[in-house]
Design a protein around this motif. Structure first.
Motif, PDB file in Angstrom:
ATOM      1  N   ARG A  23       0.826  -1.208   0.000  1.00  0.00           N
ATOM      2  CA  ARG A  23       0.000   0.000   0.000  1.00  0.00           C
ATOM      3  C   ARG A  23       0.859   1.256   0.000  1.00  0.00           C
ATOM      4  O   ARG A  23       0.472   2.273  -0.555  1.00  0.00           O
ATOM      5  CB  ARG A  23      -0.927   0.016   1.212  1.00  0.00           C
ATOM      6  N   VAL A  24       2.014   1.185   0.632  1.00  0.00           N
ATOM      7  CA  VAL A  24       2.899   2.339   0.701  1.00  0.00           C
ATOM      8  C   VAL A  24       3.838   2.408  -0.494  1.00  0.00           C
ATOM      9  O   VAL A  24       4.020   3.451  -1.114  1.00  0.00           O
ATOM     10  CB  VAL A  24       3.717   2.313   2.014  1.00  0.00           C
ATOM     11  N   ALA A  25       4.440   1.274  -0.849  1.00  0.00           N
ATOM     12  CA  ALA A  25       5.503   1.256  -1.860  1.00  0.00           C
ATOM     13  C   ALA A  25       5.023   0.911  -3.260  1.00  0.00           C
ATOM     14  O   ALA A  25       5.767   1.069  -4.215  1.00  0.00           O
ATOM     15  CB  ALA A  25       6.580   0.251  -1.446  1.00  0.00           C
ATOM     16  N   GLY A  26       3.799   0.436  -3.395  1.00  0.00           N
ATOM     17  CA  GLY A  26       3.324   0.000  -4.698  1.00  0.00           C
ATOM     18  C   GLY A  26       3.550  -1.490  -4.865  1.00  0.00           C
ATOM     19  O   GLY A  26       4.070  -2.158  -3.984  1.00  0.00           O
ATOM     20  N   PRO A  27       3.150  -2.023  -6.000  1.00  0.00           N
ATOM     21  CA  PRO A  27       3.208  -3.465  -6.207  1.00  0.00           C
ATOM     22  C   PRO A  27       4.630  -4.007  -6.244  1.00  0.00           C
ATOM     23  O   PRO A  27       5.568  -3.301  -6.614  1.00  0.00           O
ATOM     24  CB  PRO A  27       2.512  -3.671  -7.544  1.00  0.00           C
ATOM     25  N   LEU A  28       4.767  -5.264  -5.873  1.00  0.00           N
ATOM     26  CA  LEU A  28       6.058  -5.938  -5.890  1.00  0.00           C
ATOM     27  C   LEU A  28       6.190  -6.767  -7.161  1.00  0.00           C
ATOM     28  O   LEU A  28       5.211  -7.070  -7.822  1.00  0.00           O
ATOM     29  CB  LEU A  28       6.173  -6.863  -4.675  1.00  0.00           C
ATOM     30  N   GLY A  29       7.402  -7.176  -7.466  1.00  0.00           N
ATOM     31  CA  GLY A  29       7.642  -8.081  -8.584  1.00  0.00           C
ATOM     32  C   GLY A  29       7.469  -7.423  -9.933  1.00  0.00           C
ATOM     33  O   GLY A  29       7.751  -6.232 -10.110  1.00  0.00           O
ATOM     34  N   PRO A  30       6.994  -8.188 -10.923  1.00  0.00           N
ATOM     35  CA  PRO A  30       6.886  -7.678 -12.290  1.00  0.00           C
ATOM     36  C   PRO A  30       5.993  -6.448 -12.406  1.00  0.00           C
ATOM     37  O   PRO A  30       6.130  -5.674 -13.341  1.00  0.00           O
ATOM     38  CB  PRO A  30       6.291  -8.840 -13.068  1.00  0.00           C
ATOM     39  N   ALA A  31       5.103  -6.266 -11.457  1.00  0.00           N
ATOM     40  CA  ALA A  31       4.238  -5.093 -11.525  1.00  0.00           C
ATOM     41  C   ALA A  31       5.037  -3.803 -11.375  1.00  0.00           C
ATOM     42  O   ALA A  31       4.542  -2.723 -11.685  1.00  0.00           O
ATOM     43  CB  ALA A  31       3.162  -5.174 -10.451  1.00  0.00           C
ATOM     44  N   ARG A  32       6.275  -3.892 -10.912  1.00  0.00           N
ATOM     45  CA  ARG A  32       7.116  -2.703 -10.788  1.00  0.00           C
ATOM     46  C   ARG A  32       7.659  -2.259 -12.136  1.00  0.00           C
ATOM     47  O   ARG A  32       8.520  -1.394 -12.219  1.00  0.00           O
ATOM     48  CB  ARG A  32       8.272  -2.950  -9.817  1.00  0.00           C
ATOM     49  N   ALA A  33       7.147  -2.803 -13.180  1.00  0.00           N
ATOM     50  CA  ALA A  33       7.542  -2.361 -14.514  1.00  0.00           C
ATOM     51  C   ALA A  33       7.189  -0.894 -14.719  1.00  0.00           C
ATOM     52  O   ALA A  33       7.680  -0.265 -15.653  1.00  0.00           O
ATOM     53  CB  ALA A  33       6.874  -3.232 -15.575  1.00  0.00           C
ATOM     54  N   ASP A  34       6.359  -0.334 -13.825  1.00  0.00           N
ATOM     55  CA  ASP A  34       6.031   1.078 -13.941  1.00  0.00           C
ATOM     56  C   ASP A  34       7.281   1.944 -13.829  1.00  0.00           C
ATOM     57  O   ASP A  34       7.410   2.958 -14.517  1.00  0.00           O
ATOM     58  CB  ASP A  34       4.970   1.501 -12.932  1.00  0.00           C
ATOM     59  N   VAL A  35       8.239   1.523 -13.011  1.00  0.00           N
ATOM     60  CA  VAL A  35       9.480   2.284 -12.874  1.00  0.00           C
ATOM     61  C   VAL A  35      10.295   2.187 -14.161  1.00  0.00           C
ATOM     62  O   VAL A  35      10.821   3.194 -14.658  1.00  0.00           O
ATOM     63  CB  VAL A  35      10.300   1.798 -11.662  1.00  0.00           C
ATOM     64  N   GLN A  36      10.384   0.992 -14.713  1.00  0.00           N
ATOM     65  CA  GLN A  36      11.109   0.830 -15.973  1.00  0.00           C
ATOM     66  C   GLN A  36      10.449   1.636 -17.085  1.00  0.00           C
ATOM     67  O   GLN A  36      11.131   2.283 -17.884  1.00  0.00           O
ATOM     68  CB  GLN A  36      11.176  -0.653 -16.342  1.00  0.00           C
ATOM     69  N   SER A  37       9.135   1.601 -17.130  1.00  0.00           N
ATOM     70  CA  SER A  37       8.409   2.369 -18.145  1.00  0.00           C
ATOM     71  C   SER A  37       8.612   3.867 -17.945  1.00  0.00           C
ATOM     72  O   SER A  37       8.694   4.624 -18.914  1.00  0.00           O
ATOM     73  CB  SER A  37       6.924   2.036 -18.091  1.00  0.00           C
ATOM     74  N   ALA A  38       8.698   4.301 -16.697  1.00  0.00           N
ATOM     75  CA  ALA A  38       8.901   5.721 -16.404  1.00  0.00           C
ATOM     76  C   ALA A  38      10.255   6.196 -16.919  1.00  0.00           C
ATOM     77  O   ALA A  38      10.380   7.319 -17.403  1.00  0.00           O
ATOM     78  CB  ALA A  38       8.777   5.976 -14.908  1.00  0.00           C
ATOM     79  N   ILE A  39      11.256   5.345 -16.818  1.00  0.00           N
ATOM     80  CA  ILE A  39      12.581   5.703 -17.331  1.00  0.00           C
ATOM     81  C   ILE A  39      12.521   5.909 -18.846  1.00  0.00           C
ATOM     82  O   ILE A  39      13.038   6.893 -19.380  1.00  0.00           O
ATOM     83  CB  ILE A  39      13.620   4.631 -16.953  1.00  0.00           C
ATOM     84  N   VAL A  40      11.846   4.996 -19.527  1.00  0.00           N
ATOM     85  CA  VAL A  40      11.705   5.119 -20.987  1.00  0.00           C
ATOM     86  C   VAL A  40      10.875   6.351 -21.331  1.00  0.00           C
ATOM     87  O   VAL A  40      11.227   7.121 -22.235  1.00  0.00           O
ATOM     88  CB  VAL A  40      11.080   3.839 -21.577  1.00  0.00           C
ATOM     89  N   ALA A  41       9.780   6.564 -20.612  1.00  0.00           N
ATOM     90  CA  ALA A  41       8.918   7.716 -20.894  1.00  0.00           C
ATOM     91  C   ALA A  41       9.673   9.025 -20.692  1.00  0.00           C
ATOM     92  O   ALA A  41       9.535   9.960 -21.502  1.00  0.00           O
ATOM     93  CB  ALA A  41       7.678   7.672 -20.004  1.00  0.00           C
ATOM     94  N   ALA A  42      10.474   9.121 -19.634  1.00  0.00           N
ATOM     95  CA  ALA A  42      11.251  10.340 -19.393  1.00  0.00           C
ATOM     96  C   ALA A  42      12.264  10.564 -20.513  1.00  0.00           C
ATOM     97  O   ALA A  42      12.466  11.699 -20.966  1.00  0.00           O
ATOM     98  CB  ALA A  42      11.947  10.265 -18.037  1.00  0.00           C
ATOM     99  N   THR A  43      12.876   9.489 -20.962  1.00  0.00           N
ATOM    100  CA  THR A  43      13.857   9.603 -22.052  1.00  0.00           C
ATOM    101  C   THR A  43      13.196  10.103 -23.322  1.00  0.00           C
ATOM    102  O   THR A  43      13.703  11.013 -23.995  1.00  0.00           O
ATOM    103  CB  THR A  43      14.539   8.242 -22.298  1.00  0.00           C
ATOM    104  N   VAL A  44      12.051   9.546 -23.669  1.00  0.00           N
ATOM    105  CA  VAL A  44      11.322   9.964 -24.875  1.00  0.00           C
ATOM    106  C   VAL A  44      10.857  11.410 -24.736  1.00  0.00           C
ATOM    107  O   VAL A  44      10.995  12.213 -25.674  1.00  0.00           O
ATOM    108  CB  VAL A  44      10.130   9.019 -25.151  1.00  0.00           C
ATOM    109  N   ALA A  45      10.322  11.766 -23.584  1.00  0.00           N
ATOM    110  CA  ALA A  45       9.854  13.138 -23.378  1.00  0.00           C
ATOM    111  C   ALA A  45      10.999  14.129 -23.498  1.00  0.00           C
ATOM    112  O   ALA A  45      10.859  15.182 -24.133  1.00  0.00           O
ATOM    113  CB  ALA A  45       9.187  13.261 -22.011  1.00  0.00           C
ATOM    114  N   ASN A  46      12.138  13.797 -22.917  1.00  0.00           N
ATOM    115  CA  ASN A  46      13.287  14.702 -22.985  1.00  0.00           C
ATOM    116  C   ASN A  46      13.860  14.803 -24.397  1.00  0.00           C
ATOM    117  O   ASN A  46      14.324  15.865 -24.805  1.00  0.00           O
ATOM    118  CB  ASN A  46      14.367  14.270 -21.995  1.00  0.00           C
ATOM    119  N   ALA A  47      13.821  13.710 -25.137  1.00  0.00           N
ATOM    120  CA  ALA A  47      14.328  13.731 -26.511  1.00  0.00           C
ATOM    121  C   ALA A  47      13.447  14.586 -27.420  1.00  0.00           C
ATOM    122  O   ALA A  47      13.917  15.099 -28.437  1.00  0.00           O
ATOM    123  CB  ALA A  47      14.409  12.310 -27.061  1.00  0.00           C
ATOM    124  N   ASN A  48      12.181  14.759 -27.041  1.00  0.00           N
ATOM    125  CA  ASN A  48      11.241  15.497 -27.883  1.00  0.00           C
ATOM    126  C   ASN A  48      10.877  16.872 -27.336  1.00  0.00           C
ATOM    127  O   ASN A  48      10.003  17.535 -27.885  1.00  0.00           O
ATOM    128  CB  ASN A  48       9.968  14.669 -28.081  1.00  0.00           C
TER     129      ASN A  48
END
Length: 99
Positions: A23-48
């Motif tokens: 509840r505090v930290a968010g989902p565990l395991g593969p559901a933490r792909a949100d962090v990986q996706s955030a890294i990609v999203a930030a990279t794309v946003a900054n490139a554009n």
């Protein structure tokens, strides 16, 4: 692992602790792909971007520990408004009458 197998191996108190942690930290395991996706999203946003503040991965990660922004009274008012908008009726509504 099935629920029965999980309950054989894990105590109720341990499951409760993990539930509180998620509840505090968010989902565990593969559901933490949100962090990986955030890294990609930030990279794309900054490139554009042309000008302005660079985006960070934190700008794209959902916040799991947010408090509701509406009061219970506001949520009830919205529910009544949606019900009316869709042509619903309320038995024993706010004033006890059918609306």
């Amino acid at each position: 692992m099935t629920v029965a197998e999980l309950l054989e191996r894990t105590s109720s108190s341990e499951l409760t602790e993990w539930q509180a942690y998620e509840r505090v930290a968010g989902p565990l395991g593969p559901a933490r792909a949100d962090v990986q996706s955030a890294i990609v999203a930030a990279t794309v946003a900054n490139a554009n971007r042309s000008k302005g503040k660079p985006a960070t991965p934190a700008d794209f990660v959902p916040r799991w520990d947010r408090k509701p922004t509406q009061t219970v009274e506001e949520m009830v008012a919205i529910a009544y408004a949606l019900n009316a908008a869709f042509g619903g009726t309320v038995e024993g509504g706010k004033d006890g009458a059918t609306q």
